[in-house]
Write a protein that holds these residues in place. Sequence first.
Motif, short mmCIF file in Angstrom:
data_model
loop_
_atom_site.label_atom_id
_atom_site.label_comp_id
_atom_site.label_asym_id
_atom_site.label_seq_id
_atom_site.Cartn_x
_atom_site.Cartn_y
_atom_site.Cartn_z
N ARG A 1 15.67 -28.40 26.47
CA ARG A 1 14.93 -29.66 26.63
C ARG A 1 13.94 -29.88 25.48
NH1 ARG A 1 14.49 -27.46 31.86
NH2 ARG A 1 12.29 -27.01 31.46
N SER A 2 13.31 -28.80 25.03
CA SER A 2 12.32 -28.93 23.95
C SER A 2 12.98 -29.32 22.63
CB SER A 2 11.57 -27.60 23.78
OG SER A 2 10.90 -27.24 24.97
N LEU A 3 14.18 -28.78 22.38
CA LEU A 3 14.85 -29.08 21.13
C LEU A 3 15.20 -30.56 21.02
CD1 LEU A 3 16.06 -28.13 18.49
CD2 LEU A 3 18.15 -27.50 19.70
N THR A 4 15.56 -31.15 22.13
CA THR A 4 15.87 -32.58 22.13
C THR A 4 14.66 -33.40 21.70
OG1 THR A 4 17.48 -32.27 23.91
CG2 THR A 4 16.67 -34.51 23.53
N THR A 5 13.50 -33.08 22.26
CA THR A 5 12.26 -33.79 21.91
C THR A 5 11.87 -33.51 20.46
OG1 THR A 5 11.51 -33.59 24.20
CG2 THR A 5 9.85 -34.14 22.54
N PHE A 6 11.97 -32.25 20.06
CA PHE A 6 11.58 -31.87 18.70
C PHE A 6 12.45 -32.55 17.64
CE2 PHE A 6 12.40 -28.94 15.09
CZ PHE A 6 11.14 -29.00 14.50
N SER A 7 13.75 -32.66 17.92
CA SER A 7 14.65 -33.26 16.94
C SER A 7 14.32 -34.73 16.71
CB SER A 7 16.10 -33.12 17.40
OG SER A 7 16.34 -33.85 18.59
#
Length: 323
Positions: free
Chosen positions: A134-140
């Motif tokens: 979930r965090s990677l989606t936001t970070f990208s």
Amino acid sequence: MTVKWVGKRMMLGILVLFILSFLSFFMMHAGPGSSATAYYGGNAQMLSAAEKERINQVFALDRPLMVQYGAWLKETVQGNLGMSAKEGRPVAEILWERLPNTLLLIGTSLVCIVGCSIWLGLKAGMHPGSLLDRSLTTFSIASSSIPAFWLGILFVYLFSVQLGMLPSSGMQSIGGNGGLIDKLQHLIMPVAVVVLTHVGIYARFLQDSVKVEAESYYVMAARANGVDERELQRGMIRNALIPYLNYLAMTIPSFFGGSVIVESLFSWAGLGQMMAKSVMVKDYPVLMGGIMLTGVIVVCSLVVIDVVTFVLNPKLRKGELGT
């Protein structure tokens, strides 16, 4: 792999370089102002019309553009990139001075981006629904939305002005010996800007590729037949890397485009900064040399990635070899 397949890629690359040179040459001369500005020097306002005409004749700037392009192309194919209109030095000499600096910046950035994005993408893709996923989606989304120049200014203000930890510009400190540690300190912020503005989107792309592979029919069938999970994951990763490499190949030119901003911001003496200065003074021989050298590097990089994809993808090998 066949010689014929590699030959096709090389011929396509040569065609791309020809189109690049043609469009670049005519777009430059279509811009406002005279292409002879750099030859006039700082005393352009003091030159008479006769003197300007003589300069144009000496450097063949009064000929039709198609004739100028043909003459430039003929010399370039023979390895002669001409002389800089501003510095009066061979263009090849200037390019070879700048090339290692750009390769150092982009090469280091690519290694960091590929290493980090593969690790993040595989970890997140193999654990759907996890915090990392979930965090990677936001970070990208956040990282790809940040302008490189804004992030660079922020880094300079924070790490150079406020904390005094890193040098703000250049490739070596004033009075420094230009050693490895000194150069690495100057390299940190430019590389960090390039990495942070690219790594998220690459990791997200690989993350989605892994998820697609995990939901595919062959994975479900293999699990139903009791195939070892580690062996299955290796196959999934290999298949997911193929579209990742294709995406990497398509976006390599953006690194060289972005290097113009990063190198200019941090006064990094590379091809990007050189071309930006050449545009300002209308030094077209240097600008064309920089564009063509960048094009050659990009084409060679694409061929290398095509070869790696060819090796990883059995469908390409079967189609090429006719088996």
